[in-house]
Structures are given as C-alpha cells and as structure tokens.
Design a protein around this motif. Structure first.
Motif, PDB file in Angstrom:
ATOM      1  N   ASP A  88       0.811  -1.212   0.000  1.00  0.00           N
ATOM      2  CA  ASP A  88       0.000   0.000   0.000  1.00  0.00           C
ATOM      3  C   ASP A  88       0.852   1.273   0.000  1.00  0.00           C
ATOM      4  O   ASP A  88       0.418   2.314  -0.491  1.00  0.00           O
ATOM      5  N   GLY A 116       4.086   2.811  -3.543  1.00  0.00           N
ATOM      6  CA  GLY A 116       3.935   3.913  -4.493  1.00  0.00           C
ATOM      7  C   GLY A 116       4.228   5.260  -3.851  1.00  0.00           C
ATOM      8  O   GLY A 116       4.833   6.139  -4.479  1.00  0.00           O
ATOM      9  N   LEU A 117       3.819   5.406  -2.596  1.00  0.00           N
ATOM     10  CA  LEU A 117       4.090   6.652  -1.877  1.00  0.00           C
ATOM     11  C   LEU A 117       5.590   6.818  -1.637  1.00  0.00           C
ATOM     12  O   LEU A 117       6.136   7.914  -1.764  1.00  0.00           O
ATOM     13  N   HIS A 126      -6.541  10.627   3.447  1.00  0.00           N
ATOM     14  CA  HIS A 126      -6.054  10.389   2.080  1.00  0.00           C
ATOM     15  C   HIS A 126      -6.741  11.328   1.090  1.00  0.00           C
ATOM     16  O   HIS A 126      -6.101  11.878   0.188  1.00  0.00           O
ATOM     17  N   GLY A 156      -4.853  14.164  -1.017  1.00  0.00           N
ATOM     18  CA  GLY A 156      -4.927  14.088  -2.476  1.00  0.00           C
ATOM     19  C   GLY A 156      -5.327  15.418  -3.090  1.00  0.00           C
ATOM     20  O   GLY A 156      -4.729  15.876  -4.068  1.00  0.00           O
ATOM     21  N   VAL A 196      -0.066  13.092 -10.303  1.00  0.00           N
ATOM     22  CA  VAL A 196      -0.179  11.628 -10.279  1.00  0.00           C
ATOM     23  C   VAL A 196      -0.422  11.122  -8.858  1.00  0.00           C
ATOM     24  O   VAL A 196      -1.330  10.308  -8.613  1.00  0.00           O
ATOM     25  N   LEU A 197       0.385  11.610  -7.915  1.00  0.00           N
ATOM     26  CA  LEU A 197       0.259  11.136  -6.542  1.00  0.00           C
ATOM     27  C   LEU A 197      -1.005  11.686  -5.872  1.00  0.00           C
ATOM     28  O   LEU A 197      -1.607  11.008  -5.033  1.00  0.00           O
ATOM     29  N   LEU A 241      -3.849  12.165  -7.453  1.00  0.00           N
ATOM     30  CA  LEU A 241      -4.920  11.287  -7.940  1.00  0.00           C
ATOM     31  C   LEU A 241      -4.889   9.935  -7.239  1.00  0.00           C
ATOM     32  O   LEU A 241      -5.932   9.354  -6.942  1.00  0.00           O
ATOM     33  N   LYS A 242      -3.671   9.427  -6.976  1.00  0.00           N
ATOM     34  CA  LYS A 242      -3.555   8.151  -6.265  1.00  0.00           C
ATOM     35  C   LYS A 242      -4.161   8.243  -4.875  1.00  0.00           C
ATOM     36  O   LYS A 242      -4.925   7.364  -4.460  1.00  0.00           O
ATOM     37  N   LEU A 243      -3.844   9.324  -4.155  1.00  0.00           N
ATOM     38  CA  LEU A 243      -4.380   9.479  -2.818  1.00  0.00           C
ATOM     39  C   LEU A 243      -5.894   9.709  -2.840  1.00  0.00           C
ATOM     40  O   LEU A 243      -6.612   9.229  -1.950  1.00  0.00           O
ATOM     41  N   GLY A 281      -7.906   8.438  -5.051  1.00  0.00           N
ATOM     42  CA  GLY A 281      -8.457   7.093  -5.266  1.00  0.00           C
ATOM     43  C   GLY A 281      -8.424   6.256  -4.009  1.00  0.00           C
ATOM     44  O   GLY A 281      -9.407   5.553  -3.687  1.00  0.00           O
ATOM     45  N   ASN A 282      -7.312   6.328  -3.278  1.00  0.00           N
ATOM     46  CA  ASN A 282      -7.213   5.585  -2.012  1.00  0.00           C
ATOM     47  C   ASN A 282      -8.264   6.045  -1.025  1.00  0.00           C
ATOM     48  O   ASN A 282      -8.907   5.236  -0.343  1.00  0.00           O
TER      49      ASN A 282
END
Length: 225
Positions: free
Chosen positions: A7, A10-11, A79, A83, A210-211, A213-215, A217-218
């Motif tokens: 998990d 990626g971070l 998160h 984000g 990018v990060l 958007l990832k957060l 989504g999380n």
C-alpha cells in the motif's frame, strides 16, 4: 505485512523521486567535506521521514483499523484531503513553470551550501524530507496507512523502516556513487544536478498530479469500502 508494504510502495517511490533534494545532496557532496556532509544530509533526511511517519503511527494507534479489517474512516478522509492538497500544489506549480526549461532557477540558499555548518546540513536534510510540500503529505499518508493496517506495532515499525529506506533511494544514490567511484563520480553527479535543476518544476508538477490522484483514489476506496 506484505499488504501494508504494498500500500505504501507507491508513496515511497513518490518521495524518492525528489529533484530538489537530489540537487541539494549533490551540492553538499561537492563541499570540502563532501563525504561526511553527505552522510549527515542523508541521516537528516531519513530522520525527518522516520519522525513524521512515527508521529502518524502514534496518532493512529493499534485501534485505527476498523473491526471488519477495513481502514478506519479517518484514514480515508485524510487520504482524500491530502490528495486534494497535492492536486492544488500541482496546479500551482504547473502555472508557474518557466516557458523554457533553461530559465529555471534554483533557490538562492543553494548557493550558500558550501558555507553550511554540519548542523545546518543535517537540518537541511531533515527539512527537505519532513517539511517538503510533496514529501510530507506522502509520508503522512504512508504512516496513516500503516497505522490502520491492524498489524502488531513491531511489524508496523518494520514496514515504516522499509518505507523510509525506499523513499531515501533518490538521495542515497548520489552518495553511493561518490563513495564507490570517488573523484570519477564528479562529472556524472554534475550531469544529474544539471538535469534535475532544469526539469525540477515540471517533474514536481507531474508528480503532484499523479500522486494526488492516487491518494484521492485511495481515499474514495477507503471511505466506500
């Protein structure tokens, strides 16, 4: 523990790809006491990440995982907020990027690195890790994810340590090159510095998007699980 580490991988990679700290440590390595100063900078960097992550483990505590093994609601909300914050930072950087990469300018304090005391170099490494607009939110998010994993505290600490090591690879790489190659590393490190300085703003803006958007989504996944 494998899921918790997955998990945050990626971070950790997002923290590792940090052009400005890479430029900073290369400049530190070029000082008269380059090797010990580089070790101090790297130690400060790793301490900054570790301290910020540890704070989140303490805040989260062992009860932060919900009873159905899903992340606690506060983790999803955190998160989501982080984000949004990264997306806003990314948009601001993108608007301010120079039209020509050759017009990029490094912060003025970098010109004085060769006059920094060992204490200031250690503090610089700590600040670029824990007080950076990208690295701090990512480390906070990682600490929150680990604390909500339901793992025993010992495994949480090991997971955080692995996160810190992976997140430090970008800073440790120039140091390792210098230690292994000696004087031969100077031209290579100079090329790395020039490239990172030219493309710092564009790289950071893309990473923020990018990060972020990832957060996001999380966070959405955590809150709807």
């Amino acid at each position: 523990m494998g899921k918790a580490l997955g998990d945050v991988l990626g971070l950790a990679a997002g923290v590792a790809v940090s052009p400005l700290p890479v430029v900073a440590i290369i400049l530190v390595l070029a000082t008269p006491r380059g090797r010990p100063n580089g070790l101090l900078f790297a130690a400060g960097w790793m301490l900054g990440l570790s301290a910020l992550g540890a704070v989140m483990l303490v805040i989260g505590g062992s009860s932060s995982a919900s009873t159905n093994k899903q992340p606690a609601t506060w983790v999803g909300a955190l998160h989501l907020a982080l984000g949004v914050l990264l997306l806003l930072f990314g948009a601001q950087l993108w608007r301010k990027r120079p039209a020509n990469a050759s017009e990029a300018r490094l912060p003025k304090w970098m010109a004085a690195i060769d006059r920094f005391t060992p204490v200031k170099i250690f503090g610089l490494g700590t600040a670029l890790a824990a007080a950076n607009a990208k690295n701090a939110p990512l480390t906070i998010a990682a600490g929150a994810s680990i604390s909500s994993s339901g793992l025993p505290i010992g495994q949480q600490i090991v997971t955080l340590a692995l996160f810190v090591i992976i997140a430090s690879l970008g800073v440790l790489a120039p140091l390792a090159v210098l230690l292994l190659m000696g004087e031969r590393a100077k031209s290579m490190l100079g090329s790395w510095k020039d490239w990172a300085a030219l493309h710092n703003i564009a790289i950071m803006a893309v990473l923020f998007f990018v990060l972020g958007l990832k957060l996001l989504g999380n966070g959405i996944g955590d809150l709807t699980a």
